[in-house]
Design a protein around this motif. Structure first.
Motif, mmCIF file in Angstrom:
data_model
loop_
_atom_site.group_PDB
_atom_site.id
_atom_site.type_symbol
_atom_site.label_atom_id
_atom_site.label_comp_id
_atom_site.label_asym_id
_atom_site.label_seq_id
_atom_site.Cartn_x
_atom_site.Cartn_y
_atom_site.Cartn_z
ATOM 1 N N PHE A 2 0.850 -1.197 0.000
ATOM 2 C CA PHE A 2 0.000 0.000 0.000
ATOM 3 C C PHE A 2 0.883 1.243 0.000
ATOM 4 N N THR A 3 0.763 2.044 -1.049
ATOM 5 C CA THR A 3 1.600 3.254 -1.121
ATOM 6 C C THR A 3 1.005 4.344 -0.253
ATOM 7 N N ASN A 4 1.797 5.358 0.025
ATOM 8 C CA ASN A 4 1.289 6.494 0.795
ATOM 9 C C ASN A 4 0.110 7.151 0.091
ATOM 10 N N TYR A 6 -2.034 5.753 -1.838
ATOM 11 C CA TYR A 6 -3.224 4.933 -1.624
ATOM 12 C C TYR A 6 -3.821 5.212 -0.251
ATOM 13 N N ILE A 7 -2.944 5.275 0.736
ATOM 14 C CA ILE A 7 -3.434 5.492 2.106
ATOM 15 C C ILE A 7 -4.163 6.821 2.210
ATOM 16 N N TYR A 10 -7.424 6.573 0.330
ATOM 17 C CA TYR A 10 -8.325 5.679 1.043
ATOM 18 C C TYR A 10 -8.968 6.397 2.221
ATOM 19 N N SER A 11 -8.124 7.080 3.015
ATOM 20 C CA SER A 11 -8.715 7.720 4.200
ATOM 21 C C SER A 11 -9.610 8.885 3.809
ATOM 22 N N MET A 14 -12.875 7.445 2.666
ATOM 23 C CA MET A 14 -13.606 6.894 3.799
ATOM 24 C C MET A 14 -14.309 7.997 4.589
ATOM 25 N N VAL A 18 -18.355 8.415 5.049
ATOM 26 C CA VAL A 18 -18.957 8.390 6.382
ATOM 27 C C VAL A 18 -19.701 9.692 6.664
ATOM 28 N N ILE A 21 -22.996 9.677 4.837
ATOM 29 C CA ILE A 21 -23.989 8.793 5.473
ATOM 30 C C ILE A 21 -24.552 9.446 6.732
ATOM 31 N N LEU A 22 -23.651 9.966 7.564
ATOM 32 C CA LEU A 22 -24.117 10.513 8.849
ATOM 33 C C LEU A 22 -24.967 11.751 8.653
ATOM 34 N N ALA A 25 -28.365 10.772 7.393
ATOM 35 C CA ALA A 25 -29.154 10.159 8.467
ATOM 36 C C ALA A 25 -29.665 11.232 9.419
#
Lengths: 262, 219
Positions: A2-4, A6-7, A10-11, A14, A18, A21-22, A25
């Motif tokens: 996992f490359t930096n 990607y990280i 990804y975060s 994410m 989230v 969604i929150l 809701a």
């Protein structure tokens, strides 16, 4: 593996997902939550005059029993009066007053930070031809706010009924203020002594029986294990009720000073 | 590839059943792994909050397990704890909001403790130890098993604390109905204080160990 890059991607993805969604809701559930809060406020006001209603009947019963909503200033003058669905004076509905805002105004005013006068709500209830006056309360417990409503008889001195609620007191300890055994102790206690000096009602650690006899009428037993919550209730009663003292005294004088009970 | 995974594994194989039933006794999160003790102390003074807390943990743990299990191959190991935390936190906020909208009274009682599900070690523990390395279905079962294991301890503790501390069961004043106050019985105020939760959990651990010799460490 996992490359930096990607990280980071990804975060970020994410967090965005989230958040989406929150927030959706929260948007979706908001009307339900607000209705709960409003219904609860109505039910608590009614409960303090011992009118128990189902959630679905709350609004209707409120209109039936609560005949007038007073908005009072610190001098005891009625700033606004909402009666039977119409404004007779002013344009503030006591029901819509946010106690927290008014208490902040009061604190700022006392600290000399601002000169905005706070106003305080009061509800008049007619039940079985008797008039009761309901005062909303707000204070601090151990973990968060505590609140309540106190209904006084028309001598403005004797407690007819009281309710308390809280945000986060410990279940089984401080949270017991929300239940009948604690609240029933307040019935027929008085917030003025017989010469109409304001005494409030104190929640006494160690029990009322430890107080001198002439003070027992102004005290109730605290909750074991819930000392900070109990003290919070004491302070809340004192700090909220004292704002109404000028109004109450003027009302009592108006109706001719009643015979002090023996 | 083993032959076992080629032919489809039955949904409730012996292995999967273990995932559900082991956490109930031999591998109980509270009494054996000693996780989640904090909330077991905090919400067990009465039965109702204990039940709602159990259901909330059940929802959060099984969904989080499935989500993490689905994502397990995409999660960079260096930030896996953060990812797990975000998933848990999001679910807990959802549970809290739903309770506020549809079970307002109970949500008021539970108050801060719903938020504290985030810090419940059982959930992080299961995500890290199980869901990161297993498929969604076994992870879901593992989530169910562990939350039931957590739930029954909570409910048993709450049952005894409410019965002896407040003289009621689920809010019904049974002790009053039995009429034993008349003969001098009194509620034990100690039971509603947190230390008695610890002692009750201790008694459960004692009973469990004396019945199950596998749990006794050899010295």
């Amino acid at each position: 593996m996992f490359t930096n890059r990607y990280i980071f991607l990804y975060s970020s993805a994410m967090v965005i997902v989230v958040a989406a969604i929150l927030s959706s809701a929260a948007q979706f559930l908001k009307p339900f939550q607000e209705r709960n809060v409003r219904t609860e406020k109505i039910m608590e006001i009614l409960k303090s005059v011992k009118v128990e209603v189902e959630k679905s009947e709350a609004e209707k019963t409120y209109d039936q029993f609560i005949t007038a909503e007073y908005t009072i200033n610190r001098e005891g003058d009625v700033v606004s009066l909402y009666k039977n669905g119409n404004f007779e004076k002013g344009d503030i509905r006591a029901f819509d007053i946010d106690l927290k805002t008014e208490q902040k105004k009061l604190a700022d005013l006392k600290a000399g930070k601002s000169d905005v006068e706070p106003v305080f709500p009061m509800f008049e209830c007619v039940k079985d031809d008797q008039h009761y006056y309901i005062i909303p309360l707000l204070g601090k417990g151990l973990w968060g706010p505590v609140w309540g409503n106190m209904a006084l008889k028309d001598d403005f001195r004797t407690v007819y009924g009281v309710t308390f609620g809280h945000k986060g007191e410990t279940p089984g300890l401080g949270a017991e203020i929300a239940y009948a055994p604690f609240q029933q102790q307040f019935i027929d206690k008085t917030i003025f002594d017989k010469d109409y000096n304001f005494t409030s009602i104190e929640v006494v650690k160690g029990g009322v029986s430890a107080l001198p006899e002439n003070k027992q009428i102004h005290g109730v037993d605290a909750i074991s294990g819930g000392t900070i919550t109990s003290n919070g209730v004491s302070e809340m009663l004192h700090d909220c009720l004292i704002n109404y003292v000028p109004f109450m005294k003027s009302k009592v004088e108006e109706s001719g000073s009643p015979e002090p009970e023996v | 590839m083993s032959t076992e995974s080629k032919q489809k594994e039955p949904l409730f194989s012996a292995k999967n059943k273990k995932l559900i039933f082991n956490p109930l006794s031999k591998d109980n999160p509270i009494t054996v792994q000693v996780l989640g003790i904090c909330s077991a102390l905090a919400v067990t003074a009465k039965l109702e909050p204990a039940v709602v807390m159990s259901i909330s943990v059940l929802a959060v743990l099984s969904i989080a397990n499935v989500v993490i299990s689905l994502l397990r191959n995409t999660i960079p190991p260096r930030i896996r704890i953060i990812v797990q935390l975000v998933v848990i936190a999001a679910l807990v906020i959802l549970v809290d909001q739903v309770l506020k909208a549809f079970a307002y009274d109970v949500s008021k009682q539970l108050s801060v403790f719903v938020g504290l599900i985030i810090t419940n070690c059982i959930i992080m523990g299961r995500l890290e130890a199980f869901a990161m390395g297993n498929k969604p279905w076994p992870s879901f079962l593992d989530g169910l098993g562990n939350s039931f294991g957590y739930a029954w301890i909570l409910i048993v503790v709450a049952f005894f604390r409410e019965l002896f501390g407040s003289g009621s069961i689920y809010g019904y004043p049974v002790m009053e109905w039995l009429g034993i106050y008349g003969v001098g019985y009194k509620n034990n105020g100690m039971m509603i204080l947190p230390p008695m939760a610890l002692i009750t959990v201790g008694i459960i651990i004692w009973v469990q160990r004396s019945r199950n010799s596998d749990l006794i460490e050899e010295n």
